[in-house]
Design a protein around this motif. Sequence first.
Motif, PDB file in Angstrom:
ATOM      1  N   ASN A 123      20.662  -7.675  61.708  1.00 47.72           N
ATOM      2  CA  ASN A 123      21.239  -7.464  62.704  1.00 47.72           C
ATOM      3  C   ASN A 123      22.076  -5.869  62.279  1.00 47.72           C
ATOM      4  O   ASN A 123      21.983  -5.488  61.070  1.00 47.72           O
ATOM      5  N   TRP A 124      22.848  -5.427  63.143  1.00 48.56           N
ATOM      6  CA  TRP A 124      23.286  -4.043  62.954  1.00 48.56           C
ATOM      7  C   TRP A 124      24.203  -4.127  61.749  1.00 48.56           C
ATOM      8  O   TRP A 124      24.457  -3.238  60.835  1.00 48.56           O
ATOM      9  N   GLU A 125      24.958  -4.995  61.755  1.00 47.78           N
ATOM     10  CA  GLU A 125      26.137  -5.267  60.624  1.00 47.78           C
ATOM     11  C   GLU A 125      25.469  -5.109  59.113  1.00 47.78           C
ATOM     12  O   GLU A 125      25.740  -4.421  58.504  1.00 47.78           O
ATOM     13  N   LYS A 126      24.590  -6.015  59.166  1.00 49.08           N
ATOM     14  CA  LYS A 126      23.698  -6.076  57.818  1.00 49.08           C
ATOM     15  C   LYS A 126      23.144  -4.927  57.504  1.00 49.08           C
ATOM     16  O   LYS A 126      23.011  -4.386  56.257  1.00 49.08           O
ATOM     17  N   GLN A 129      25.497  -2.159  56.460  1.00 47.20           N
ATOM     18  CA  GLN A 129      26.022  -2.196  55.187  1.00 47.20           C
ATOM     19  C   GLN A 129      24.918  -2.217  54.078  1.00 47.20           C
ATOM     20  O   GLN A 129      25.484  -1.621  52.931  1.00 47.20           O
ATOM     21  N   VAL A 164      29.836   0.778  54.571  1.00 48.67           N
ATOM     22  CA  VAL A 164      30.316  -0.133  55.719  1.00 48.67           C
ATOM     23  C   VAL A 164      30.620  -1.446  55.060  1.00 48.67           C
ATOM     24  O   VAL A 164      29.881  -2.094  54.509  1.00 48.67           O
ATOM     25  N   ALA A 166      32.302  -3.871  57.179  1.00 45.75           N
ATOM     26  CA  ALA A 166      32.075  -5.027  58.245  1.00 45.75           C
ATOM     27  C   ALA A 166      31.968  -4.331  59.615  1.00 45.75           C
ATOM     28  O   ALA A 166      32.251  -3.121  59.848  1.00 45.75           O
ATOM     29  N   VAL A 167      31.446  -5.159  60.343  1.00 50.93           N
ATOM     30  CA  VAL A 167      31.270  -4.427  62.019  1.00 50.93           C
ATOM     31  C   VAL A 167      32.136  -5.501  62.839  1.00 50.93           C
ATOM     32  O   VAL A 167      31.941  -6.770  62.756  1.00 50.93           O
ATOM     33  N   LYS A 168      32.950  -4.921  63.836  1.00 52.64           N
ATOM     34  CA  LYS A 168      33.559  -5.825  64.638  1.00 52.64           C
ATOM     35  C   LYS A 168      33.736  -4.935  66.094  1.00 52.64           C
ATOM     36  O   LYS A 168      34.049  -4.120  66.259  1.00 52.64           O
ATOM     37  N   ILE A 172      33.620  -0.340  63.169  1.00 52.64           N
ATOM     38  CA  ILE A 172      32.917  -0.449  61.552  1.00 52.64           C
ATOM     39  C   ILE A 172      34.212  -0.229  60.789  1.00 52.64           C
ATOM     40  O   ILE A 172      34.629   0.702  60.975  1.00 52.64           O
ATOM     41  N   TRP A 190      38.790   2.324  59.785  1.00 52.26           N
ATOM     42  CA  TRP A 190      37.924   1.754  60.879  1.00 52.26           C
ATOM     43  C   TRP A 190      37.665   3.191  61.816  1.00 52.26           C
ATOM     44  O   TRP A 190      38.465   3.847  62.036  1.00 52.26           O
ATOM     45  N   TRP A 193      31.528   2.819  66.015  1.00 47.93           N
ATOM     46  CA  TRP A 193      30.037   3.476  65.495  1.00 47.93           C
ATOM     47  C   TRP A 193      29.430   3.393  66.819  1.00 47.93           C
ATOM     48  O   TRP A 193      28.122   4.205  66.664  1.00 47.93           O
TER      49      TRP A 193
END
Length: 207
Positions: A123-126, A129, A164, A166-168, A172, A190, A193
């Motif tokens: 996923n985009w978060e991983k 990161q 990065v 984390a993503v929220k 990010i 923060w 993104w």
Amino acid sequence: MRLKLTLLFLILSALTFAQTNLGIGLISIKFNDKTVLPFYSSINDKTPLKTIRFFNDTSINSWNIKDLKNQQKWLKPEILWLDYNFFVFRCEKQENDWFKVIIDNESGKSLWIKKNKVTEFKNWEKYLQDMFRISRISKTDKIYKLPNKNSAVIKYPGEDCFQVKAVKGDWIEIFTSECDESKNEIKSGWIKWKNGNQLLIEYFPTS
């Protein structure tokens, strides 16, 4: 020089493909000289619409795609950086053992590929990161203490060389990376993104 040109291509690609659907994440193809990757119009199709085949190209001392010049007429993925083993698609959705991937980031056209040992989904978060660094496309985009534009702003005069945490949502959480030689350390900040399907950052998988 080749590395600088490749990085420039990645930056220009991010800007050019900014309106293409970001999808649910990205699919990295872990290819070698024997990899064959078929693309299907539907998960019910028996015959692929397109197929790419890799081979060991001794002329460039690297793995390559057969008939690459013609394949690139329809193949415009997120990253095509074969000499560094980066071949990445945006993934619109997953259905059982199938991924719907965007094969042309300019037009947004998508096809299906089968999940197998050469497909790696993140996923985009991983994915973000795991990047070596990210930076803002526009340096006028502010860095905030919290994922909220009403939050306090962090002043940062250094080079945009972030990693990065984390993503929220559209935000990010970033911190300064080792590639920033200045002493302007950010332990947590923060930035936005994305704005809809528009990327507001550039990302670099390697130095």
